[in-house]
Write a protein that holds these residues in place. Structure first.
Motif, short mmCIF file in Angstrom:
data_model
loop_
_atom_site.label_atom_id
_atom_site.label_comp_id
_atom_site.label_asym_id
_atom_site.label_seq_id
_atom_site.Cartn_x
_atom_site.Cartn_y
_atom_site.Cartn_z
N ALA A 31 1.39 -101.18 -35.67
CA ALA A 31 0.47 -102.26 -35.29
C ALA A 31 0.05 -102.16 -33.83
N GLY A 32 0.60 -101.19 -33.09
CA GLY A 32 0.25 -101.03 -31.68
C GLY A 32 0.96 -101.97 -30.74
N VAL A 33 1.99 -102.67 -31.23
CA VAL A 33 2.75 -103.61 -30.39
C VAL A 33 3.79 -102.86 -29.56
N ILE A 34 4.50 -101.94 -30.20
CA ILE A 34 5.46 -101.10 -29.50
C ILE A 34 4.77 -99.80 -29.12
N THR A 35 4.61 -99.60 -27.82
CA THR A 35 3.95 -98.39 -27.30
C THR A 35 4.85 -97.58 -26.37
N ASN A 36 5.87 -98.24 -25.80
CA ASN A 36 6.79 -97.62 -24.84
C ASN A 36 6.10 -97.17 -23.55
N GLU A 37 4.86 -97.59 -23.35
CA GLU A 37 4.09 -97.14 -22.18
C GLU A 37 4.54 -97.79 -20.88
N LYS A 38 5.18 -98.96 -20.96
CA LYS A 38 5.60 -99.67 -19.75
C LYS A 38 7.04 -99.37 -19.35
N LYS A 39 7.72 -98.56 -20.15
CA LYS A 39 9.11 -98.24 -19.84
C LYS A 39 9.21 -97.41 -18.57
N LYS A 40 10.14 -97.78 -17.71
CA LYS A 40 10.38 -97.01 -16.48
C LYS A 40 11.38 -95.88 -16.76
N PHE A 41 12.26 -96.08 -17.75
CA PHE A 41 13.30 -95.11 -18.07
C PHE A 41 13.02 -94.55 -19.47
N LEU A 42 13.04 -93.22 -19.60
CA LEU A 42 12.64 -92.55 -20.84
C LEU A 42 11.28 -93.06 -21.30
N PRO A 43 10.28 -92.98 -20.45
CA PRO A 43 8.96 -93.50 -20.81
C PRO A 43 8.39 -92.80 -22.03
N LYS A 93 2.62 -109.63 -29.22
CA LYS A 93 3.03 -109.10 -27.92
C LYS A 93 2.35 -107.75 -27.69
N LYS A 94 2.48 -107.26 -26.44
CA LYS A 94 1.84 -105.99 -26.09
C LYS A 94 2.81 -105.08 -25.35
N ASP A 95 2.64 -103.79 -25.59
CA ASP A 95 3.31 -102.74 -24.82
C ASP A 95 4.82 -102.91 -24.74
N LEU A 96 5.44 -103.25 -25.84
CA LEU A 96 6.90 -103.34 -25.88
C LEU A 96 7.50 -101.94 -25.98
N GLY A 97 8.76 -101.82 -25.56
CA GLY A 97 9.48 -100.56 -25.65
C GLY A 97 10.79 -100.74 -26.37
N ILE A 98 11.44 -99.62 -26.72
CA ILE A 98 12.72 -99.64 -27.42
C ILE A 98 13.73 -98.77 -26.68
N HIS A 99 14.84 -99.37 -26.31
CA HIS A 99 16.05 -98.65 -25.90
C HIS A 99 17.20 -99.40 -26.55
N SER A 100 17.74 -98.83 -27.62
CA SER A 100 18.65 -99.58 -28.47
C SER A 100 19.71 -98.65 -29.03
N GLU A 101 20.80 -99.22 -29.52
CA GLU A 101 21.75 -98.35 -30.21
C GLU A 101 21.17 -97.91 -31.55
N MET A 102 20.32 -98.75 -32.15
CA MET A 102 19.69 -98.40 -33.41
C MET A 102 18.41 -99.19 -33.59
N PHE A 103 17.59 -98.75 -34.54
CA PHE A 103 16.47 -99.59 -34.96
C PHE A 103 16.19 -99.32 -36.43
N SER A 104 15.37 -100.19 -37.03
CA SER A 104 15.13 -100.13 -38.46
C SER A 104 13.64 -100.26 -38.77
N ASP A 105 13.33 -100.59 -40.02
CA ASP A 105 11.95 -100.58 -40.51
C ASP A 105 11.01 -101.51 -39.73
N GLY A 106 11.54 -102.65 -39.27
CA GLY A 106 10.69 -103.60 -38.56
C GLY A 106 10.06 -103.01 -37.32
N VAL A 107 10.75 -102.10 -36.67
CA VAL A 107 10.21 -101.42 -35.48
C VAL A 107 9.04 -100.53 -35.88
#
Length: 433
Positions: free
Chosen positions: A249-261, A229-243
């Motif tokens: 790997a450049g999959v999670i970039t948070n660049e497409k997030k509209k809130f807390l970009p 996948k590409k350009d995924l973001g995180i807004h979560s109560e928690m996250f762990s090592d997999g993130v």
């Protein structure tokens, strides 16, 4: 007053600090990997100092000595989320469980659950006299803000995090310095069933989506299936090592997030030292209290959010029990409903309850005609959206009871389908086709 003077004046031994906790008082402990394990163990070692003291928290990764039988009369546990080390005490009556949505817990410390003492774990002060709550901001900051007495374990191994994670030294009454590694939770060893569930969940996730994930085998399996996948973001109560792996790997970039970009937002973190090192002084990680990250209205500000949680049992109407086995409380509501409702309010948001189709080595179906007697309804049939097992995906939102039952049977284990089909035909007066 100079912050260094405040700190030095309030720096003391654990005995000096902990003897200030009053009999009959409520002690709120920091959460998960942010638990001040040294302070709690010290209290248990000196149980004779205390009478009828309530120890209140959510997930604990510590030893939970205060839950032992010999602690009766000295301590009583109040679980806001029952964990592995506290289940026995709650089941046997040495502890209690308080049902509550995660996002409401900070508010409870202002009203229904007044705090006599907050035991927290923090970093050493920075150059401005601020300490960071590191991996546990969640309800911990609210507990400290509302407590009559705040005792901090100052741990130089706690990562320094940004967002809304800071306290001024003047807000803390007692500092006890104790260096210790944070509790770690190793990544799960995945089975084929869990990998299949992860693959099915990943098929509902598109490039640019924002994710909420929990911890455990199924979230790990979902993350494993997102490598393309590409350009995924995180807004979560928690996250762990997999993130962390997907960020690197450049999959999670948070660049497409509209809130807390450009920020990975969470309220607590739990994993291994790799995770803790990753978040230390990382300005791309923003830690906030649970009444912010988990507020459904705030969650809904994330367009295209995908919320993935797990469940213990789901009945043919779509009612989900995610916290108990019958009358036995095994966990808690946590943030499941917070995020499910937030996702339903968001533009293009979806929520997923993911679980293996069976339990107890394949002898029990998790998709059932009725929830077990005494089981809690965690997510109502009105809130549920997608259900995923290793056998496929059932979309329940907007479906009739008959359509829901049919969709759930289609993703149940083959061993139990005939029985479920029989219930379906009797209940709805029609053939299952």
């Amino acid at each position: 007053m100079n912050w260094k003077k405040i700190y030095s004046e309030r720096l003391m031994s654990p005995e000096q600090a902990l003897k200030q906790i009053p009999d009959g008082g409520r002690v709120v402990s920091g959460h998960a990997a942010g638990e001040p394990t040294f302070l709690l163990s010290y209290m248990a070692e000196h149980k004779e100092w205390y009478h009828d003291v309530e120890i209140c928290h959510m997930v604990s990764l510590g030893k939970n000595e205060y839950c032992r039988e010999d602690m009766t009369g000295h301590f009583r546990h109040n679980a806001l989320f029952v964990g592995g080390g506290t289940r026995k005490a709650v089941k046997e009556g040495r502890g209690d469980y308080t049902p509550c949505f995660f996002y409401e817990i900070p508010r409870l410390f202002e009203s229904s659950l007044p705090v006599d003492a907050a035991l927290i774990s923090v970093t050493p002060p920075d150059q401005n006299g601020k300490v960071s709550l590191g991996v546990s901001v969640d309800y911990t900051k609210a507990a400290a803000k509302n407590a009559k007495l705040v005792i901090a374990q100052v741990n130089d191994q706690m990562p320094y995090t940004y967002g809304d994670s800071l306290l001024d030294v003047s807000e803390i009454d007692c500092f006890v310095e104790h260096s210790a590694p944070l509790p770690e939770l190793k990544p799960s060893v995945l089975t084929k069933v869990e990998k299949d569930i992860g693959y099915n969940c990943a098929s509902l996730i598109n490039d640019g989506d924002t994710l909420q994930l929990g911890i455990g085998a199924i979230p790990d399996a979902v993350l494993l299936s997102l490598k393309y996948k590409k350009d995924l973001g995180i807004h979560s109560e928690m996250f762990s090592d997999g993130v962390v792996e997907l960020v690197e790997a450049g999959v999670i970039t948070n660049e497409k997030k509209k809130f807390l970009p450009d920020k990975m937002a969470a309220n607590f973190l739990m994993g291994t030292k790799r995770l803790y090192d990753f978040v230390d002084h990382n300005k791309n990680v923003a830690m906030y209290p649970a009444d912010y990250t988990n507020d459904p209205v705030v969650v809904a500000k994330n367009d295209r959010i995908v919320c993935i949680n797990s469940s213990v049992q789901i009945d043919l109407m779509g009612q989900a029990c995610s916290e108990s086995i019958g009358l036995t409380q095994i966990s808690g509501v946590g943030g499941q409903v917070d995020f499910i409702r937030g996702a339903s309010m968001a533009k293009h948001g979806i929520s997923i309850l993911a679980m293996p189709s069976t339990a107890k080595k394949g002898t029990v179906s998790r998709i059932v005609p009725f929830l077990d007697e005494g089981a809690a309804v965690t997510t109502s049939r009105n809130d549920i959206d997608y259900v995923v097992t290793e056998h496929g995906i059932a979309h329940l939102k907007g479906k009739t009871l008959r359509e829901r039952a049919k969709a759930l049977i289609a993703i149940s284990h083959l061993v139990f389908r005939e029985e479920l089909i029989g219930v379906y035909e009797e209940r709805f007066h029609c053939k299952f086709e």
